[in-house]
Design an enzyme around this catalytic site. Structure first.
Site, PDB file in Angstrom:
ATOM      1  N   LEU A   1       0.859  -1.193   0.000  1.00  0.00           N
ATOM      2  CA  LEU A   1       0.000   0.000   0.000  1.00  0.00           C
ATOM      3  C   LEU A   1       0.891   1.236   0.000  1.00  0.00           C
ATOM      4  O   LEU A   1       1.787   1.342   0.826  1.00  0.00           O
ATOM      5  CB  LEU A   1      -0.864   0.058   1.268  1.00  0.00           C
ATOM      6  N   HIS A   2       0.654   2.156  -0.908  1.00  0.00           N
ATOM      7  CA  HIS A   2       1.456   3.385  -0.856  1.00  0.00           C
ATOM      8  C   HIS A   2       0.757   4.611  -1.427  1.00  0.00           C
ATOM      9  O   HIS A   2       1.290   5.703  -1.352  1.00  0.00           O
ATOM     10  CB  HIS A   2       2.783   3.184  -1.595  1.00  0.00           C
TER      11      HIS A   2
END
Ligand code: UD1
Length: 396
Positions: A209-210
């Site tokens: 996740l970013h």
């Protein structure tokens, strides 16, 4: 004797490396035709986000490093522009190649175009139709400025045609990320990373996740909570992007749980090894949606949209929406996705980079005025090169 053309590639952020590496290798194989110069903007600068990829993928050290580092979008983009302009003026390449959709991509494309240097865009034509995503703006601008648009799927080509880009500039070459995967497959298999982490193949979900929409706001707390619940149902392997790690620290969120493995960002070989043997992936990354499609691994994407709809059409990718609370149901959905067989796409075959270099070898259309006669030609000669230095020169 045929002239040797100088091609300058610009990379900056992690996803750029695997898209560009096979093109660099193909250009180097034709060293009688091409000289290659690699510029790294330094958008990503941690060893785990950058050096490890260049080493593993056999690219080696960049010829120029711009050290732009982190900053707001404007600052980062402007720094790349300021620092790459003198490099382009000094090297005087015949073509600038940019991959993907990161800030370094659009910045380099804009500077090259203004210096009257043709731009080739690897992975052109992807559209999420969501202009709140910085990458969507980067894609739109880069494609408009590019002389050569290399696409990897029919939708990408259709998007470009819809935006009025001349067919002569669009080349359906396939997916260079798959080239990298194929070139590295034996080494990926040799790593056997799940074993190294004490995990059985197929017994874990890998998570990345970013994206700002998820990690820069209140959804991050929901996501972390849902991941902990997911980790009570199955093993979760979570290599954390620096942006996400710092947000978790800032908000003081509790991430540990019995089935949770928190890892530093991984190199290419280790990550692909873990991905290959995962029961599923949970991600908001673009590239992982494609890699899972190619590998036939169920992928659950925490986004409302995707610029890669082909991955959903083929059935490996499921858009969960920006709904991290749904993560806890992932184990129940895996079986359904797995039963839908993944198919290979045309050009996702390991040879996309060679097709790109074939196109480059045959010439670059005059990008300033898209040719309607369909002829490809080099617009500049390496000897007696004429450069338009200012906008007013060009208008005259
Ligand atoms: C960028 C790209 C995104 C891509 C992603 C892959 C843009 C607009 N975004 O997002 O499309 O999917 O890379 O990772 O170009 N940081 C470090 N070390 C690093 C790099 C970043 O600590 O080596 C931290 C910094 O705090 C930085 C933050 O991560 O401010 C974000 O980095 P940045 O390059 O601005 O964007 P990404 O989120 O990585």
């Amino acid at each position: 004797m045929r002239e040797v053309r100088t091609v300058l590639s610009v990379v900056g952020a992690r996803p750029n490396f695997m898209k560009t590496a096979p093109v660099i290798a193909a250009l180097r194989q034709r060293s009688n035709r091409f000289e290659h110069v690699l510029v790294h903007t330094g958008q990503h600068y941690d060893a785990a986000m950058s050096d490890v990829f260049l080493e593993e993928l056999g690219v080696g050290a960049p010829d120029r490093l711009l050290n732009v580092g982190s900053g707001t979008h404007a600052v980062q983009t402007a720094r790349v522009m300021e620092r790459i302009e003198p490099v382009l003026q000094e090297v005087g390449p015949d073509l600038v190649l940019v991959p993907g959709d990161v800030n370094s991509t659009v910045a380099a494309a804009l500077v090259a175009a203004k210096l009257d240097i043709p731009v080739g865009h690897i992975e052109a034509g992807l559209r999420s139709f969501d202009r709140t995503m910085p990458e969507e703006l980067n894609r739109l601008v880069t494609d408009q400025l590019s002389a050569l648009l290399f696409t990897h799927s029919p939708e990408a080509q259709a998007n470009l045609v819809r935006e009025g880009i001349a067919m002569e500039r669009i080349h359906a070459v396939g997916n260079t990320m798959v080239d990298t995967l194929e070139a590295m497959r034996e080494r990926i298999n040799a790593v056997d990373a799940s074993n190294g982490h004490g995990l059985e193949a197929g017994s874990y979900v890998i998570v990345t996740l970013h994206r700002p929409a998820l990690v820069d706001g209140p959804l991050l707390a929901t996501a972390v909570d849902a991941l902990r619940k997911l980790a009570s149902r199955t093993n979760v392997v979570f290599p954390i992007h620096p942006r996400t790690a710092s947000a978790i620290r800032r908000l003081d969120l509790r991430i540990d749980a019995p089935g949770m493995r928190i890892l530093e960002p991984l190199g290419y070989l280790e990550f692909l090894s873990l991905l290959t043997h995962a029961a599923a992936a949970v991600t908001d990354s673009g590239g992982i949606q494609e890699e899972t499609t190619y590998l036939g691994i169920p992928c659950f994407t925490l986004r409302d949209n995707t610029e890669r709809p082909i991955t959903c059409e083929l059935g490996t990718n499921v858009l969960l929406g920006l709904r991290p609370d749904r993560l806890v149901d992932v184990p129940d959905m895996i079986g359904d996705v797995r039963s839908r067989a993944a198919r290979n796409l045309p050009g996702w075959d390991g040879y996309a980079a060679h097709r790109i270099v074939d196109v480059i070898e045959s010439g670059v259309p005059d990008w300033r005025e898209p040719p309607h006669d369909g002829r490809l030609r080099w617009t500049r000669s390496t000897t007696g090169r004429q450069r338009v230095d200012t906008v007013s020169d060009r208008v005259r």
